[in-house]
Design a protein around this motif. Sequence first.
Motif, PDB file in Angstrom:
ATOM      1  N   ARG A  57       1.451 -68.103  32.006  1.00  0.00           N
ATOM      2  CA  ARG A  57       0.261 -68.323  31.180  1.00  0.00           C
ATOM      3  C   ARG A  57      -0.282 -69.710  31.522  1.00  0.00           C
ATOM      4  O   ARG A  57       0.465 -70.685  31.502  1.00  0.00           O
ATOM      5  N   PHE A  82      -9.659 -62.102  28.279  1.00  0.00           N
ATOM      6  CA  PHE A  82      -8.496 -61.929  29.142  1.00  0.00           C
ATOM      7  C   PHE A  82      -8.825 -62.533  30.505  1.00  0.00           C
ATOM      8  O   PHE A  82      -9.834 -62.166  31.113  1.00  0.00           O
ATOM      9  N   TRP A  90      -2.221 -65.953  34.115  1.00  0.00           N
ATOM     10  CA  TRP A  90      -2.997 -65.208  33.134  1.00  0.00           C
ATOM     11  C   TRP A  90      -3.142 -66.016  31.839  1.00  0.00           C
ATOM     12  O   TRP A  90      -2.433 -66.990  31.626  1.00  0.00           O
ATOM     13  N   VAL A  92      -4.827 -65.113  27.498  1.00  0.00           N
ATOM     14  CA  VAL A  92      -5.644 -64.337  26.554  1.00  0.00           C
ATOM     15  C   VAL A  92      -6.023 -65.281  25.421  1.00  0.00           C
ATOM     16  O   VAL A  92      -5.164 -65.969  24.867  1.00  0.00           O
ATOM     17  N   PHE A 108       0.521 -61.729  22.891  1.00  0.00           N
ATOM     18  CA  PHE A 108       0.954 -61.387  24.250  1.00  0.00           C
ATOM     19  C   PHE A 108       1.838 -62.504  24.790  1.00  0.00           C
ATOM     20  O   PHE A 108       1.395 -63.643  24.907  1.00  0.00           O
ATOM     21  N   LEU A 111       1.595 -60.905  30.592  1.00  0.00           N
ATOM     22  CA  LEU A 111       0.509 -59.986  30.936  1.00  0.00           C
ATOM     23  C   LEU A 111       0.731 -59.549  32.382  1.00  0.00           C
ATOM     24  O   LEU A 111       0.095 -60.048  33.296  1.00  0.00           O
ATOM     25  N   LEU A 126      -4.334 -53.937  35.891  1.00  0.00           N
ATOM     26  CA  LEU A 126      -3.630 -54.278  34.660  1.00  0.00           C
ATOM     27  C   LEU A 126      -3.530 -53.037  33.788  1.00  0.00           C
ATOM     28  O   LEU A 126      -4.499 -52.293  33.630  1.00  0.00           O
ATOM     29  N   ILE A 128      -2.187 -52.366  29.917  1.00  0.00           N
ATOM     30  CA  ILE A 128      -1.740 -53.130  28.758  1.00  0.00           C
ATOM     31  C   ILE A 128      -1.817 -52.302  27.482  1.00  0.00           C
ATOM     32  O   ILE A 128      -2.756 -51.521  27.292  1.00  0.00           O
TER      33      ILE A 128
END
Length: 179
Positions: A57, A82, A90, A92, A108, A111, A126, A128
């Motif tokens: 992240r 996102f 990644w 979010v 999350f 991801l 992706l 999810i």
Amino acid sequence: MNKQTFSLQSFPSTESFPDLKITGNISRNANQLTICYNLGGDFKEIAIAPTSNAPSRQHKLWEDTCFEFFLGIKDSARYWEFNLSPAGHWNVYRFDGYRQGMQEETAFEKLPFSVQNQTDALVLALDIDLDQIVSANQAIEISITTVIKHKDGEVTYWALTHRGAEADFHLRDSFIVEL
């Protein structure tokens, strides 16, 4: 299942950029969202980060080449952004309204998505589960976007539609995919 194909358009610019095409598909089956981007064209002038051995992240991914989508609940001001880097990084973010109350979405913890970097195409996919943020019976609206950074530092903004005088992915009337 509701599956749709898409093709992104670059925000109008006076600059001349390499010939690129960003297409893909998006679907929702129950509360499983699947999105696949396909970036094709002349890559030699595009800055694409190499795949990381330890994707994580990270903030401000939109400052480089980044695949994005914005997801909102129909008839609600709340939405999520996102960010998916070709390197595997990644993030979010959750917003309470138009660019208001931005917070990292902690629902999350990871991801996972796949990136296939080929000579003339980059494919990012992706899959999810949205249960952490919306229920399966809630209608969602999505804006699909991409930021492309060129090796000279210039940036182009790609989206399904550009509704503002400037490139602005947060404009809710650009969330035109309904799933």
